[in-house]
Scaffold this motif. Structure first.
Motif, mmCIF file in Angstrom:
data_model
loop_
_atom_site.group_PDB
_atom_site.id
_atom_site.type_symbol
_atom_site.label_atom_id
_atom_site.label_comp_id
_atom_site.label_asym_id
_atom_site.label_seq_id
_atom_site.Cartn_x
_atom_site.Cartn_y
_atom_site.Cartn_z
ATOM 1 N N SER A 1 -37.576 37.883 -10.965
ATOM 2 C CA SER A 1 -37.027 37.365 -12.212
ATOM 3 C C SER A 1 -38.215 37.013 -13.109
ATOM 4 C CB SER A 1 -36.172 36.128 -11.932
ATOM 5 O OG SER A 1 -36.987 35.117 -11.382
ATOM 6 N N VAL A 2 -37.944 36.870 -14.403
ATOM 7 C CA VAL A 2 -39.035 36.618 -15.361
ATOM 8 C C VAL A 2 -39.778 35.324 -15.007
ATOM 9 C CG1 VAL A 2 -39.596 36.320 -17.801
ATOM 10 C CG2 VAL A 2 -37.728 37.809 -17.140
ATOM 11 N N VAL A 3 -39.035 34.289 -14.618
ATOM 12 C CA VAL A 3 -39.698 33.000 -14.339
ATOM 13 C C VAL A 3 -40.512 33.029 -13.042
ATOM 14 C CG1 VAL A 3 -38.060 31.610 -15.672
ATOM 15 C CG2 VAL A 3 -37.635 31.989 -13.244
ATOM 16 N N GLU A 4 -40.227 33.995 -12.172
ATOM 17 C CA GLU A 4 -41.061 34.141 -10.971
ATOM 18 C C GLU A 4 -42.315 34.954 -11.299
ATOM 19 O OE1 GLU A 4 -38.302 34.721 -7.159
ATOM 20 O OE2 GLU A 4 -37.588 35.830 -8.906
ATOM 21 N N HIS A 5 -42.195 35.817 -12.298
ATOM 22 C CA HIS A 5 -43.282 36.724 -12.651
ATOM 23 C C HIS A 5 -44.362 36.017 -13.466
ATOM 24 C CE1 HIS A 5 -45.265 40.343 -14.100
ATOM 25 N NE2 HIS A 5 -45.015 39.985 -15.338
ATOM 26 N N THR A 6 -43.948 35.118 -14.344
ATOM 27 C CA THR A 6 -44.910 34.454 -15.234
ATOM 28 C C THR A 6 -44.393 33.074 -15.626
ATOM 29 O OG1 THR A 6 -46.024 34.599 -17.387
ATOM 30 C CG2 THR A 6 -43.867 35.606 -17.256
ATOM 31 N N ASP A 7 -45.308 32.248 -16.158
ATOM 32 C CA ASP A 7 -44.880 30.945 -16.683
ATOM 33 C C ASP A 7 -44.840 30.950 -18.197
ATOM 34 O OD1 ASP A 7 -44.508 29.609 -14.290
ATOM 35 O OD2 ASP A 7 -46.631 29.120 -14.111
ATOM 36 N N ASP A 8 -45.401 32.008 -18.784
ATOM 37 C CA ASP A 8 -45.594 32.001 -20.236
ATOM 38 C C ASP A 8 -44.490 32.761 -20.976
ATOM 39 O OD1 ASP A 8 -48.027 30.783 -19.629
ATOM 40 O OD2 ASP A 8 -48.990 32.745 -19.363
ATOM 41 N N GLY A 9 -44.621 32.772 -22.289
ATOM 42 C CA GLY A 9 -43.783 33.607 -23.166
ATOM 43 C C GLY A 9 -42.302 33.460 -22.874
ATOM 44 N N PRO A 10 -41.627 34.585 -22.545
ATOM 45 C CA PRO A 10 -40.170 34.525 -22.359
ATOM 46 C C PRO A 10 -39.786 33.603 -21.199
ATOM 47 C CG PRO A 10 -41.049 36.651 -21.610
ATOM 48 C CD PRO A 10 -42.168 35.946 -22.317
ATOM 49 N N ALA A 11 -40.680 33.456 -20.219
ATOM 50 C CA ALA A 11 -40.355 32.579 -19.082
ATOM 51 C C ALA A 11 -40.228 31.135 -19.562
ATOM 52 C CB ALA A 11 -41.425 32.697 -17.999
ATOM 53 N N ALA A 12 -41.128 30.741 -20.475
ATOM 54 C CA ALA A 12 -41.052 29.374 -21.017
ATOM 55 C C ALA A 12 -39.747 29.209 -21.807
ATOM 56 C CB ALA A 12 -42.261 29.105 -21.912
ATOM 57 N N ASP A 13 -39.386 30.261 -22.571
ATOM 58 C CA ASP A 13 -38.123 30.199 -23.341
ATOM 59 C C ASP A 13 -36.932 30.038 -22.401
ATOM 60 O OD1 ASP A 13 -39.664 30.693 -25.571
ATOM 61 O OD2 ASP A 13 -39.196 32.846 -25.629
ATOM 62 N N ILE A 14 -36.951 30.783 -21.297
ATOM 63 C CA ILE A 14 -35.804 30.742 -20.369
ATOM 64 C C ILE A 14 -35.737 29.383 -19.664
ATOM 65 C CG2 ILE A 14 -34.799 31.763 -18.286
ATOM 66 C CD1 ILE A 14 -35.882 34.482 -19.243
ATOM 67 N N ARG A 15 -36.906 28.817 -19.329
ATOM 68 C CA ARG A 15 -36.908 27.483 -18.712
ATOM 69 C C ARG A 15 -36.271 26.450 -19.655
ATOM 70 N NH1 ARG A 15 -40.048 26.932 -14.137
ATOM 71 N NH2 ARG A 15 -41.229 28.817 -13.682
ATOM 72 N N GLN A 16 -36.633 26.552 -20.931
ATOM 73 C CA GLN A 16 -36.059 25.617 -21.906
ATOM 74 C C GLN A 16 -34.546 25.842 -22.028
ATOM 75 O OE1 GLN A 16 -37.617 22.970 -23.456
ATOM 76 N NE2 GLN A 16 -35.453 22.551 -23.899
ATOM 77 N N LEU A 17 -34.178 27.123 -22.060
ATOM 78 C CA LEU A 17 -32.755 27.482 -22.143
ATOM 79 C C LEU A 17 -31.993 26.883 -20.959
ATOM 80 C CD1 LEU A 17 -30.472 29.358 -23.357
ATOM 81 C CD2 LEU A 17 -31.335 31.160 -21.864
ATOM 82 N N TRP A 18 -32.553 27.034 -19.760
ATOM 83 C CA TRP A 18 -31.920 26.519 -18.548
ATOM 84 C C TRP A 18 -31.780 24.992 -18.617
ATOM 85 C CZ3 TRP A 18 -28.656 27.336 -15.042
ATOM 86 C CH2 TRP A 18 -28.639 26.625 -13.843
ATOM 87 N N ALA A 19 -32.835 24.336 -19.114
ATOM 88 C CA ALA A 19 -32.778 22.869 -19.243
ATOM 89 C C ALA A 19 -31.624 22.480 -20.168
ATOM 90 C CB ALA A 19 -34.109 22.341 -19.780
ATOM 91 N N ASN A 20 -31.450 23.241 -21.250
ATOM 92 C CA ASN A 20 -30.360 22.924 -22.197
ATOM 93 C C ASN A 20 -28.989 23.189 -21.573
ATOM 94 O OD1 ASN A 20 -32.316 22.256 -24.013
ATOM 95 N ND2 ASN A 20 -32.242 24.191 -25.140
ATOM 96 N N VAL A 21 -28.903 24.266 -20.784
ATOM 97 C CA VAL A 21 -27.635 24.570 -20.114
ATOM 98 C C VAL A 21 -27.304 23.448 -19.122
ATOM 99 C CG1 VAL A 21 -26.536 26.144 -18.459
ATOM 100 C CG2 VAL A 21 -27.783 27.077 -20.416
ATOM 101 N N ARG A 22 -28.303 23.023 -18.365
ATOM 102 C CA ARG A 22 -28.079 21.944 -17.374
ATOM 103 C C ARG A 22 -27.610 20.667 -18.072
ATOM 104 N NH1 ARG A 22 -28.213 22.683 -11.818
ATOM 105 N NH2 ARG A 22 -26.883 20.935 -12.255
ATOM 106 N N GLU A 23 -28.236 20.416 -19.194
ATOM 107 C CA GLU A 23 -27.872 19.206 -19.926
ATOM 108 C C GLU A 23 -26.412 19.281 -20.386
ATOM 109 O OE1 GLU A 23 -30.930 18.025 -22.786
ATOM 110 O OE2 GLU A 23 -29.291 17.138 -23.942
ATOM 111 N N ALA A 24 -26.041 20.479 -20.871
ATOM 112 C CA ALA A 24 -24.649 20.651 -21.325
ATOM 113 C C ALA A 24 -23.691 20.521 -20.142
ATOM 114 C CB ALA A 24 -24.489 22.009 -21.996
ATOM 115 N N LEU A 25 -24.101 21.038 -18.987
ATOM 116 C CA LEU A 25 -23.240 20.948 -17.794
ATOM 117 C C LEU A 25 -23.079 19.510 -17.332
ATOM 118 C CD1 LEU A 25 -24.237 23.928 -15.480
ATOM 119 C CD2 LEU A 25 -21.939 23.342 -16.233
ATOM 120 N N ALA A 26 -24.142 18.720 -17.537
ATOM 121 C CA ALA A 26 -24.106 17.337 -17.070
ATOM 122 C C ALA A 26 -23.392 16.427 -18.047
ATOM 123 C CB ALA A 26 -25.534 16.834 -16.851
ATOM 124 N N GLY A 27 -22.931 17.010 -19.175
ATOM 125 C CA GLY A 27 -22.262 16.202 -20.201
ATOM 126 C C GLY A 27 -21.107 15.408 -19.628
#
Ligand code: SF4
Ligand code: SF4
Length: 301
Positions: free
Chosen positions: A267-293
């Motif tokens: 997966s992208v986040v396993e391949h690198t920490d930069d660029g799109p991987a950083a975007d996806i990490r942020q996206l995941w954090a936002n999804v988790r936050e919405a789930l925890a609402g």
């Protein structure tokens, strides 16, 4: 639950990264017509079962007297007069298995009992182990329908595994489009993330999918994938999402690292920490936050 208006938006690539980032999740690949999550997650199958989505008729040529009753009764125009001959008639009737809708009428009325009628195997489904947890996935036979039924089966099985194993999340790679399979994918979901791309069709598809999730009353987030390929359209999509009161959960930039990760079967986040991987990490954090609402119940999909 991650869906898109159509295939090719990078939805599965994002799900694979979510799988790597999520802890204690069960994965469900509900894109049964074009399942490709397994290409990245390389599952080890631990259980496999056949799937039957319905029944089909089949004429036994040796018993058919070519009376034509079945052809007359079939409302789906699935019976052809081009079967092989037998000792009594030069030609018999034959069922076109693609056109047959499995209603059973022909078999019921055939005076010669020349028509076999029963379930057909349309595909297979699997429970597998992956490096990120259990996964339920499936394969539908070529030109087979009933993928909605198979999607429901995959989703329900994944939910059962989560409940049995005390896992808090079912992460679903949903079927694309807005048809029966995607409805089967999102049924009962606590949250939907729609992955779109900055194209006119991406914008159009987002509107269609949003109508669907709105109809089912499922909270919906939006992600614009490869947003920097067309920043103007990405901005228009953001505005359209805001108009529909959909929350923009994140934007993922276009980067060759995504393809490089696919080639390495990571997966992208396993391949690198930069660029799109950083975007996806942020996206995941936002999804988790919405789930925890506050409105979400524990054990969310
Ligand atoms: S109704 Fe039965 S016997 Fe008559 S054509 Fe059809 S299969 Fe053959
Ligand atoms: S089962 Fe129904 S749809 Fe299929 S061939 Fe017979 S009559 Fe036609």
């Amino acid at each position: 639950m991650v869906i898109s208006g159509k295939g090719g938006t990078g939805k599965t690539s994002i799900v694979a990264s979510f799988a790597a980032l999520a802890e204690r999740a069960v994965l469900a690949d509900c894109d049964v017509d074009a399942a490709d999550l397994h290409l990245v997650l390389e599952p080890t199958v631990v259980e496999r079962e056949t799937f039957s989505g319905g029944s089909r008729a089949r004429i036994m040529p040796g018993h058919c007297t070519a009376c034509g009753k079945c052809e007359e009764l079939c409302r789906f125009d699935a019976i052809r007069f081009d079967g092989p001959g037998n000792g009594r008639v030069a030609k018999t009737f034959r069922v076109d298995p693609i056109a047959c809708e499995g209603c059973g009428v022909c078999a019921w009325f055939c005076a010669e009992n020349a028509i076999e009628f029963g379930p057909v195997v349309n595909g297979e489904w699997f429970i597998s182990r992956t490096r990120h947890g259990p996964m339920v996935h499936a394969r539908l036979g070529v030109a087979e329908e009933n993928s909605g039924k198979l999607v429901s089966l995959v989703r329900t099985r994944a939910k059962g595994i989560a409940e049995d194993g005390g896992l808090e999340l079912v992460l679903i790679d949903g079927a694309p489009g807005i048809g029966c399979p995607v409805v089967a994918s999102i049924t009962g979901a606590d949250l939907v993330l729609v992955v779109t791309e900055p194209t006119l069709s991406g914008m159009h598809d987002l509107a269609r999918v949003a109508e669907l999730t709105e109809h089912f009353g499922i909270p919906t987030l939006v992600c614009v994938n490869k947003w920097d390929l067309n920043p103007d359209l990405a901005a228009q999509i953001e505005a359209a999402a805001a108009q529909r009161a959909l929350t923009l959960a994140g934007k993922v930039r276009y980067d060759r690292a995504v393809t490089a990760a696919q080639i390495r079967k990571l997966s992208v986040v396993e391949h690198t920490d930069d660029g799109p991987a950083a975007d996806i990490r942020q996206l995941w954090a936002n999804v988790r936050e919405a789930l925890a609402g506050p409105a979400r119940r524990a054990g969310a999909n």
